[in-house]
Design a protein around this motif. Structure first.
Motif, PDB file in Angstrom:
ATOM      1  N   LYS A 123      11.200   8.513   0.987  1.00 46.35           N
ATOM      2  CA  LYS A 123      11.083   9.830   1.623  1.00 46.35           C
ATOM      3  C   LYS A 123      10.927   9.698   3.128  1.00 46.35           C
ATOM      4  O   LYS A 123      11.548  10.454   3.892  1.00 46.35           O
ATOM      5  CB  LYS A 123       9.899  10.587   1.030  1.00 46.35           C
ATOM      6  CG  LYS A 123       9.777  12.026   1.530  1.00 46.35           C
ATOM      7  CD  LYS A 123       8.698  12.794   0.798  1.00 46.35           C
ATOM      8  CE  LYS A 123       8.655  14.242   1.261  1.00 46.35           C
ATOM      9  NZ  LYS A 123       7.639  15.038   0.532  1.00 46.35           N
ATOM     10  N   GLU A 124      10.098   8.752   3.563  1.00 48.31           N
ATOM     11  CA  GLU A 124       9.897   8.551   4.989  1.00 48.31           C
ATOM     12  C   GLU A 124      11.178   8.127   5.692  1.00 48.31           C
ATOM     13  O   GLU A 124      11.360   8.392   6.890  1.00 48.31           O
ATOM     14  CB  GLU A 124       8.796   7.510   5.227  1.00 48.31           C
ATOM     15  CG  GLU A 124       7.400   8.021   4.869  1.00 48.31           C
ATOM     16  CD  GLU A 124       6.349   6.921   4.912  1.00 48.31           C
ATOM     17  OE1 GLU A 124       6.717   5.758   5.230  1.00 48.31           O
ATOM     18  OE2 GLU A 124       5.182   7.209   4.620  1.00 48.31           O
ATOM     19  N   ALA A 125      12.082   7.487   4.933  1.00 51.58           N
ATOM     20  CA  ALA A 125      13.355   7.053   5.517  1.00 51.58           C
ATOM     21  C   ALA A 125      14.398   8.167   5.494  1.00 51.58           C
ATOM     22  O   ALA A 125      15.526   7.957   5.958  1.00 51.58           O
ATOM     23  CB  ALA A 125      13.874   5.838   4.754  1.00 51.58           C
ATOM     24  N   LEU A 139      18.409   1.013  -5.901  1.00 48.57           N
ATOM     25  CA  LEU A 139      18.384   2.292  -6.581  1.00 48.57           C
ATOM     26  C   LEU A 139      19.611   3.125  -6.225  1.00 48.57           C
ATOM     27  O   LEU A 139      20.199   2.959  -5.149  1.00 48.57           O
ATOM     28  CB  LEU A 139      17.126   3.078  -6.194  1.00 48.57           C
ATOM     29  CG  LEU A 139      15.784   2.439  -6.521  1.00 48.57           C
ATOM     30  CD1 LEU A 139      14.651   3.321  -6.019  1.00 48.57           C
ATOM     31  CD2 LEU A 139      15.649   2.174  -8.016  1.00 48.57           C
ATOM     32  N   ASP A 140      19.970   4.041  -7.122  1.00 47.65           N
ATOM     33  CA  ASP A 140      21.088   4.946  -6.890  1.00 47.65           C
ATOM     34  C   ASP A 140      20.601   6.147  -6.078  1.00 47.65           C
ATOM     35  O   ASP A 140      20.498   7.261  -6.568  1.00 47.65           O
ATOM     36  CB  ASP A 140      21.678   5.390  -8.235  1.00 47.65           C
ATOM     37  CG  ASP A 140      22.902   6.280  -8.058  1.00 47.65           C
ATOM     38  OD1 ASP A 140      23.613   6.096  -7.048  1.00 47.65           O
ATOM     39  OD2 ASP A 140      23.147   7.143  -8.922  1.00 47.65           O
ATOM     40  N   LEU A 141      20.280   5.886  -4.838  1.00 46.47           N
ATOM     41  CA  LEU A 141      19.810   6.915  -3.918  1.00 46.47           C
ATOM     42  C   LEU A 141      20.569   6.828  -2.592  1.00 46.47           C
ATOM     43  O   LEU A 141      20.964   5.721  -2.200  1.00 46.47           O
ATOM     44  CB  LEU A 141      18.314   6.756  -3.632  1.00 46.47           C
ATOM     45  CG  LEU A 141      17.321   7.239  -4.705  1.00 46.47           C
ATOM     46  CD1 LEU A 141      15.906   6.857  -4.316  1.00 46.47           C
ATOM     47  CD2 LEU A 141      17.424   8.751  -4.886  1.00 46.47           C
ATOM     48  N   ASP A 144       0.802  -1.222   0.000  1.00 46.86           N
ATOM     49  CA  ASP A 144       0.000   0.000   0.000  1.00 46.86           C
ATOM     50  C   ASP A 144       0.838   1.278   0.000  1.00 46.86           C
ATOM     51  O   ASP A 144       0.307   2.371   0.209  1.00 46.86           O
ATOM     52  CB  ASP A 144      -0.935   0.008   1.214  1.00 46.86           C
ATOM     53  CG  ASP A 144      -0.191  -0.037   2.532  1.00 46.86           C
ATOM     54  OD1 ASP A 144       1.013  -0.374   2.535  1.00 46.86           O
ATOM     55  OD2 ASP A 144      -0.811   0.281   3.572  1.00 46.86           O
ATOM     56  N   LYS A 145       2.141   1.168  -0.244  1.00 44.81           N
ATOM     57  CA  LYS A 145       2.991   2.357  -0.315  1.00 44.81           C
ATOM     58  C   LYS A 145       3.866   2.303  -1.557  1.00 44.81           C
ATOM     59  O   LYS A 145       4.219   1.231  -2.042  1.00 44.81           O
ATOM     60  CB  LYS A 145       3.874   2.490   0.928  1.00 44.81           C
ATOM     61  CG  LYS A 145       3.127   2.930   2.174  1.00 44.81           C
ATOM     62  CD  LYS A 145       4.092   3.290   3.295  1.00 44.81           C
ATOM     63  CE  LYS A 145       3.355   3.820   4.515  1.00 44.81           C
ATOM     64  NZ  LYS A 145       4.283   4.236   5.590  1.00 44.81           N
ATOM     65  N   SER A 146       4.220   3.499  -2.075  1.00 42.31           N
ATOM     66  CA  SER A 146       5.083   3.577  -3.249  1.00 42.31           C
ATOM     67  C   SER A 146       6.549   3.596  -2.823  1.00 42.31           C
ATOM     68  O   SER A 146       6.881   3.842  -1.648  1.00 42.31           O
ATOM     69  CB  SER A 146       4.765   4.835  -4.046  1.00 42.31           C
ATOM     70  OG  SER A 146       5.123   5.993  -3.306  1.00 42.31           O
TER      71      SER A 146
END
Length: 324
Positions: free
Chosen positions: A263-265, A322-324, A255-257
């Motif tokens: 962002k929440e992290a 991902l490259d984040l 239920d989350k993208s």
């Protein structure tokens, strides 16, 4: 002319509205300049910028001026009847002398080199095509434009298009009826690419008629998400998300993208439309089988699995890096 797909996310600044001109019924053209007159970042035809209108109100508008003009950017904004706040804010608040926060430019609708071009515009969809037309005309390429709208008074930038003479076919619906797409697109034209922007109904109709054209002939830009094929995407299952540069390993629930979880992290992610249309959240994929659900990347770009729009796309595999 060469394809230039650019994302300059680092530029964000307050720009001044130098001019606000009514160019059609419910359409205003804004000219934006830097506060101290400094040069703005370079852009190419097809690019758009984000206008950060309020804390929770960001909208994307195509640049429709001259890419050679480094002193100003121009956008055309339709006051939508069912506005969610963005176009109403632009029309009512952004008078000459006001400032607006701007981010970009970003180009997911680049102009490719071709001997000939067929442009199809519906309503405000003319905006990204204007600088493309100017460039191909200056280069001496063959081109034609089919431009439709509800009525002539609602069709923006007609005075600019008059200079191109019989390259341009205007088709106001109240005068000529619906666009004759079968006449224009029913038979593929050799060495010709099609560029189309406008409402979803027009895009779907153009897509249908271009199925007989050679692969890669059609280039579209959408204002809203494309209707998804229920069988084309996977289920909203959970998967592991690894943010490589941040050193975080997270879990994305059904239920989350990916965008929400990152962002929440505390990851440094940018988002705007959160519908897979604007391209703001484009992120480089290091590893994982992406379930692409956006309306930005073309089929080849999705198949390459190099980038994804983390606001809507998910993952077929158990882990996504991902490259984040």
């Amino acid at each position: 002319m060469t394809e230039t797909r650019t994302t300059l996310k680092e530029f964000e600044a307050d720009l001044i509205v130098r001019d606000a001109e009514v160019v059609a019924a419910d359409v205003v053209s804004l000219t934006l300049t830097a506060t101290r007159g400094e040069a703005l970042p370079a852009w190419t035809p097809g690019a758009h910028i984000d206008l950060l209108l309020d804390d929770d109100l960001t909208r994307q508008y195509s640049l429709c001026g001259n890419p050679i003009d480094a002193a100003s950017w121009r956008v055309g904004v339709l006051r939508a009847p069912a506005s969610r706040g963005g176009s109403t804010y632009v029309h009512e608040q952004l008078a000459p002398g006001r400032t607006v926060r701007v981010r970009g430019p970003r180009n997911h609708f680049p102009l490719v080199a071709s001997p000939a071009y067929l442009f199809v515009a519906g309503g405000i969809g003319i905006t990204p095509l204007l600088p493309m037309i100017a460039e191909v005309h200056a280069a001496g390429a063959q081109w034609s434009l089919l431009y439709g709208g509800r009525e002539r008074a609602s069709m923006a930038f007609l005075s600019e298009l008059e200079a191109y003479g019989d390259h341009v076919t205007l088709a106001p619906q109240d005068e000529t009826g619906f666009l004759d797409l079968d006449e224009w697109l029913g038979t593929p034209r050799p060495d010709t690419v099609v560029y189309c922007c406008g409402p979803e109904g027009l895009l779907a109709a153009v897509e249908e008629r271009c199925t007989v054209w050679p692969p890669g002939s059609l280039h579209l830009e959408r204002f809203s998400p494309k209707a998804s094929d229920p069988g084309a995407t996977g289920e909203d299952s959970s998967f592991e998300l690894v943010l490589q540069r941040s050193g975080l390993t997270l879990q994305v629930p059904p239920d989350k993208s990916v965008f929400q979880v990152a962002k929440e992290a505390g990851a440094n992610v940018l988002g705007s439309c959160l519908e897979g249309v604007c391209g703001t959240c484009e992120t480089e994929v290091v590893d994982g089988d992406v379930d692409h659900r956006d309306s930005v990347l073309n089929d080849d770009e999705k198949a390459s699995n190099e980038f994804m729009m983390i606001c809507v796309s998910r993952c077929h595999s158990a882990r996504l890096t991902l490259d984040l």
